[in-house]
Motif scaffolding. Sequence first.
Motif, PDB file in Angstrom:
ATOM      1  N   LYS A 117       0.863  -1.175   0.000  1.00 54.63           N
ATOM      2  CA  LYS A 117       0.000   0.000   0.000  1.00 54.63           C
ATOM      3  C   LYS A 117       0.903   1.229   0.000  1.00 54.63           C
ATOM      4  O   LYS A 117       1.755   1.367   0.874  1.00 54.63           O
ATOM      5  CB  LYS A 117      -0.899   0.014   1.236  1.00 54.63           C
ATOM      6  N   SER A 121       0.680   8.541  -5.944  1.00 60.07           N
ATOM      7  CA  SER A 121      -0.138   8.170  -7.096  1.00 60.07           C
ATOM      8  C   SER A 121       0.713   7.655  -8.254  1.00 60.07           C
ATOM      9  O   SER A 121       1.859   8.077  -8.438  1.00 60.07           O
ATOM     10  CB  SER A 121      -0.951   9.381  -7.564  1.00 60.07           C
ATOM     11  N   LYS A 193      -0.885  -1.394  -6.312  1.00 58.21           N
ATOM     12  CA  LYS A 193      -2.149  -1.002  -6.947  1.00 58.21           C
ATOM     13  C   LYS A 193      -2.633  -2.074  -7.927  1.00 58.21           C
ATOM     14  O   LYS A 193      -3.105  -1.783  -9.033  1.00 58.21           O
ATOM     15  CB  LYS A 193      -1.997   0.353  -7.634  1.00 58.21           C
TER      16      LYS A 193
END
Length: 415
Positions: A117, A121, A193
């Motif tokens: 995690k 971005s 992600k």
Amino acid sequence: MTQWKAGDAAASRAMEAMRRFKLDDQTIEETAPALQKVLADAYRRRVQPLCLCQESGLAMYIANVGDQYIVKRMPLSGCGHDPACPSYEPPDELSGLGALIGSAIQIDSETGLSALKVGFSLTKLGARAAPVPGVEGSDGVVGEAKKLSLRSLLHYLWHEAELTAWTARWAGKRHWWNVRWHLIEAARQMTVKGGILSDVLFVPESFRSADKVAIEQRRVDALAPALPPRTGPRKLMILVGEVKDIAPARNGFRLVIKHLPDFPLLLEETLNRRLQVRFENEIALWSANQDSHLIAIATFGLTLAGLAVVEEMAVMVVSENWIPYDSIHEKRLVDALARVGDRSVKGFRYNLAMDKPTAAAMLQLQPKPVGLYIVPPSADSAYDEALNELVASRPEIDAWIWRTADGAMPPLPCR
């Protein structure tokens, strides 16, 4: 609290351990010529190998990396191996890693993949780079759930690539090409992600002028995911490389990475200014020692013109042997460990605050490994109390403590 004393060195026996594995009824050494064939067969039959560094054997797993089969330790099992075993790993709670396991880092015990995690971005709306976030976004905890900052991701990559490990026998044998190989192999065992980290990680290969055309073509292919789409958000990639220079440009600054001579990355002036403030310590340490390297990790995308633009960035300084350090005291310790024949593993703070004690490094001695602790001059009674509790929590590990306010570094616990 057991602490190592200089006179104990004669009692330690260091050895360059060679792993032996048991697969069903067969025992094989990791240097055996038939190892790859045996591992390939065991991989197909889903046979779980045992590391024989302990008499009862410790469960391992086989990873298929390209055309190679590699025996790796099971997640969270490193401290169960014999201290002389290459699979040994210091307990997570002795570094900042312990606070991240299970939250920012979730490890699948069956596949060995680490799901990460992150607090940054990998997509971008618009064409221009965003200013670098403040200290909280760069190194801290984002929201209520703990997440890896860019710098913490670099630390974890370095740790999993085993670039924190060192023995004097490796002197002169660690170069950028094998640093790069280990980083990419480590990234193949991580997801970010929902995707494999190696798919968005760009680590430049060693540049050779004779292979310039082929290298540039491989770079174009590797950076294809960062090309801007016709519509929608742009995808970003992650760069890990050695900084050669950060120089003024006509508009902003240019980040020049070694082995990328004709591929500068653009930094906005605001990003560079905050970078210089946030990482003033790392940049000063790098400037003070000509043999050290400054490693950058950055998210970046490509413009329609093919220019690389940095969105967020962090740095760490490493020694001549690519071992990280955070202070002049750690540099002295790292330099001393470089001359030791016993295997050492450098620790990281990750997101841990500076007023929390951690083991700066671990020496894999026999019969007990030794945690190496550096107490900063600013330490108070609360720090000392926390350090005593940390050492007492692992009685199977001896402690060497350097209180820097008291003077020179004590002798290391080595042969």
